[in-house]
Motif scaffolding. Structure first.
Motif, PDB file in Angstrom:
ATOM      1  N   LEU A 205      65.990  19.009  45.767  1.00 37.14           N
ATOM      2  CA  LEU A 205      66.199  18.276  47.014  1.00 37.14           C
ATOM      3  C   LEU A 205      64.885  17.746  47.580  1.00 37.14           C
ATOM      4  N   SER A 206      63.789  18.466  47.355  1.00 36.65           N
ATOM      5  CA  SER A 206      62.481  17.953  47.787  1.00 36.65           C
ATOM      6  C   SER A 206      62.168  16.645  47.079  1.00 36.65           C
ATOM      7  N   GLU A 207      62.451  16.600  45.790  1.00 35.31           N
ATOM      8  CA  GLU A 207      62.205  15.382  45.019  1.00 35.31           C
ATOM      9  C   GLU A 207      63.111  14.251  45.490  1.00 35.31           C
ATOM     10  N   ARG A 208      64.364  14.559  45.795  1.00 32.68           N
ATOM     11  CA  ARG A 208      65.282  13.527  46.269  1.00 32.68           C
ATOM     12  C   ARG A 208      64.831  12.953  47.611  1.00 32.68           C
ATOM     13  N   LEU A 209      64.344  13.805  48.497  1.00 23.12           N
ATOM     14  CA  LEU A 209      63.866  13.333  49.795  1.00 23.12           C
ATOM     15  C   LEU A 209      62.596  12.502  49.648  1.00 23.12           C
ATOM     16  N   LYS A 210      61.720  12.915  48.745  1.00 24.92           N
ATOM     17  CA  LYS A 210      60.504  12.138  48.508  1.00 24.92           C
ATOM     18  C   LYS A 210      60.860  10.746  47.978  1.00 24.92           C
ATOM     19  N   THR A 211      61.797  10.701  47.046  1.00 26.06           N
ATOM     20  CA  THR A 211      62.246   9.411  46.509  1.00 26.06           C
ATOM     21  C   THR A 211      62.859   8.553  47.602  1.00 26.06           C
ATOM     22  N   LEU A 212      63.611   9.179  48.493  1.00 26.48           N
ATOM     23  CA  LEU A 212      64.248   8.445  49.583  1.00 26.48           C
ATOM     24  C   LEU A 212      63.199   7.864  50.530  1.00 26.48           C
ATOM     25  N   ARG A 213      62.137   8.618  50.790  1.00 25.23           N
ATOM     26  CA  ARG A 213      61.036   8.099  51.627  1.00 25.23           C
ATOM     27  C   ARG A 213      60.398   6.871  50.998  1.00 25.23           C
ATOM     28  N   HIS A 214      60.193   6.915  49.697  1.00 24.25           N
ATOM     29  CA  HIS A 214      59.586   5.779  49.010  1.00 24.25           C
ATOM     30  C   HIS A 214      60.520   4.573  49.016  1.00 24.25           C
ATOM     31  N   ARG A 298      73.938  17.174  54.090  1.00 22.66           N
ATOM     32  CA  ARG A 298      74.995  18.176  53.936  1.00 22.66           C
ATOM     33  C   ARG A 298      74.566  19.281  52.983  1.00 22.66           C
ATOM     34  N   ALA A 299      73.944  18.903  51.855  1.00 18.69           N
ATOM     35  CA  ALA A 299      73.500  19.899  50.894  1.00 18.69           C
ATOM     36  C   ALA A 299      72.504  20.864  51.520  1.00 18.69           C
ATOM     37  N   ARG A 423      72.773  20.601  39.772  1.00 26.93           N
ATOM     38  CA  ARG A 423      72.314  19.624  40.777  1.00 26.93           C
ATOM     39  C   ARG A 423      73.493  18.922  41.436  1.00 26.93           C
ATOM     40  N   GLN A 424      74.475  18.534  40.602  1.00 25.10           N
ATOM     41  CA  GLN A 424      75.623  17.818  41.145  1.00 25.10           C
ATOM     42  C   GLN A 424      76.452  18.713  42.052  1.00 25.10           C
ATOM     43  N   ALA A 425      76.614  19.978  41.669  1.00 24.26           N
ATOM     44  CA  ALA A 425      77.386  20.908  42.499  1.00 24.26           C
ATOM     45  C   ALA A 425      76.738  21.089  43.865  1.00 24.26           C
ATOM     46  N   GLU A 461      64.309  25.634  40.340  1.00 22.03           N
ATOM     47  CA  GLU A 461      64.660  24.377  41.001  1.00 22.03           C
ATOM     48  C   GLU A 461      65.693  24.508  42.113  1.00 22.03           C
ATOM     49  N   VAL A 462      66.636  25.432  42.006  1.00 18.09           N
ATOM     50  CA  VAL A 462      67.793  25.465  42.905  1.00 18.09           C
ATOM     51  C   VAL A 462      67.658  26.608  43.906  1.00 18.09           C
TER      52      VAL A 462
END
Length: 514
Positions: A205-214, A298-299, A423-425, A461-462
């Motif tokens: 989720l940290s990586e997803r948020l970083k990607t979202l910031r970019h 939500r996650a 990750r998907q779950a 990771e999780v």
């Protein structure tokens, strides 16, 4: 004199974008190819003219791909085997800019349409390719070479001060709104990312948020990017003096998270709405970004809630009557006495009537022991007997459908066999994961084993609570612990034991204390 003196703000923005494209694709300064794509992407006046001529994005990328290098293209001054030197690129740039200036003689400023005219006048290769796509360069040039024959008005020597043009005022107001909202969105995203990174320790989720910031930063370029700050007027911003009581107080890390997820959502909505006035395509991308943030939000909250609810849950019993030689009732009661925290009723062949009867008995026993009851595969039965949740396999109904039956407060667990499923779950809103199979099982046959490597990967990771599953026993539980497992789900190790209570106690001690 600046090379860009006399160019409009939009033209300068396009020239900067062309530089970025050149560095990204070829590591050099821009050529007319990069400038053409920058003009198209900016939704500029030049882009409108190209669209009016019948040009489409797919046709442009097919005929003139950005990945194409200067050596791939035929130019009057270069052969295919002759590399284009840096000085040549600068010469090409000056040729395009010089042609644009000539077309704009007598105009107040040099807009993007003149940059396009300059490309068509200087770059015969691009001009020919665009002609194949339906764009007539000669007709386009004619639009800019016709002299301005409108009679000029005499200069009024009487200077009258008047309020700024309404359109200019509105543009400044819009820029102020976008600048403030962009700052809130970036700051809020950083706070949420830091919470996920340092409080939850969740790498995915940290990586997803970083990607979202970019992604946000990229889209903000369409609204003016760093230029928005020139409209900023913090000293006279009435909002800086408005502060509520709750704004100055954060009672817990969760309250910090809540305040900043709301801040991100509200800021993205503002950017999307006001951004429609400047760049509708980018505004639509911001809207999608907001939806993606909703999923991540939500996650994050599910992880936080599940970690609290399952903080002390380490030993999970999968109970099937036919696999308990001493009977389901005696085994479950003994296991609960030995420290089992969760019991899952796992019956595949019972009739619904019999399954409900069995589930209600387990509900009584688990409630008396302050343990949780999970029903395998059947959210309807879980709801009927007021179980604490339901567990789903990869081939069962999706998490969202199970939620519609059991409600938002019940636990929904999901079995996973590789990292993508885990990750998907998490994104689907699962409350916990089953992770395995780890070892060969005495109660279930598997064609493949995820093994201890999967345990290690999930541990790294999780952060959502998860239980290692599959063939775990007294003999190998230490390997699970060493791989990062702090929760286990077992069946035969307790159900098949001579003393289920002692077996449960030893397993719990091994996984809790290592």
């Amino acid at each position: 004199m600046s090379r860009f003196e006399g160019f409009s703000e939009g033209a300068r923005r396009v020239l900067d974008a062309a530089d970025r494209l050149a560095r990204e694709y070829h590591g050099t300064t821009w050529q007319s190819l990069h400038l053409l794509h920058a003009l198209w992407s900016d939704e500029s006046r030049a882009a409108e003219l190209m669209e009016r001529a019948g040009l489409t994005q797919s046709a442009l990328h097919a005929e003139l791909p950005l990945a194409e290098t200067a050596n791939d293209r035929s130019r009057p001054s270069h052969t295919a085997d002759s590399p284009v030197e840096h000085d040549d690129l600068l010469l090409s740039q000056e040729s395009v800019l010089g042609a644009a200036r000539r077309f704009a003689v007598g105009r107040d400023e040099i807009g993007t349409e003149f940059l396009l005219a300059g490309i068509l006048a200087v770059d015969d290769d691009i001009s020919a390719r665009l002609a194949r796509l339906g764009m007539d360069a000669d007709a386009f040039h004619a639009e800019f070479t016709v002299p301005d024959t409108e009679p000029s008005e005499p200069i009024d020597v009487q200077i009258n001060l008047r309020p700024p043009d309404t359109a200019a005022t509105e543009a400044i107001d819009t820029s102020r709104v976008l600048d403030a909202a962009a700052n809130r969105a970036r700051e809020g995203l950083r706070v949420v990312e830091d919470f996920v990174r340092f409080v939850l320790d969740d790498a995915d989720l940290s990586e997803r948020l970083k990607t979202l910031r970019h992604r946000l930063q990229v889209e903000l370029e369409s609204f003016g990017g760093a230029d928005l700050m020139f409209a900023r007027d913090t000293q006279h911003d009435v909002g800086t003096q408005i502060q509520t009581v709750t704004e100055s107080r954060r009672e817990s890390p969760r309250s910090v998270l809540l305040a900043n997820t709301r801040r991100v959502e509200e800021a993205l909505r503002t950017i999307g709405e006001f951004g429609k006035r400047i760049a509708p395509t980018a505004a639509a991308a911001i809207e999608q970004l907001r939806y993606d943030f909703y999923t991540i939000e939500r996650a994050v909250y599910v992880i936080w809630r599940s970690r609290e609810r399952l903080r002390n849950a380490h030993l999970y019993l999968l109970a099937t009557d036919s696999l308990c030689p001493r009977g389901l009732g005696p085994v479950v009661k003994a296991a609960l006495a030995g420290g089992v925290d969760i019991v899952q009723l796992r019956e595949k062949t019972l009739s619904d009537r019999r399954l409900i009867e069995q589930a209600r008995r387990l509900r009584e026993w688990t409630h008396a022991a302050d343990a949780l009851l999970i029903i395998n595969d059947r959210p309807d039965i879980a709801a009927l007997v007021n179980a604490d949740g339901v567990h789903l396999g990869q081939d069962d109904m999706p998490v969202r459908e199970a939620r519609r039956i059991v409600g938002g407060e019940k636990l929904v667990g999901v079995s996973t066999h590789h990292l993508d499923q885990a990750r998907q779950a998490v994104l689907d809103g699962a409350d916990y994961l089953g992770v395995g199979p780890t070892f060969p099982s005495a109660t279930k046959t598997f064609s493949e084993f995820a093994g201890l490597e999967y345990i290690r990967a999930v541990a790294e990771e999780v952060s959502l609570p998860w239980f290692a599953i599959g063939g775990i026993s007294q003999e190998n539980v230490a390997q699970v612990y060493d791989a990062g497992g702090r929760r286990i789900a077992v069946s035969n190790a307790i159900c098949g034991a001579d003393d289920p209570e002692a077996a449960a106690r030893l397993l719990r001690s091994a996984i809790v204390g290592g």
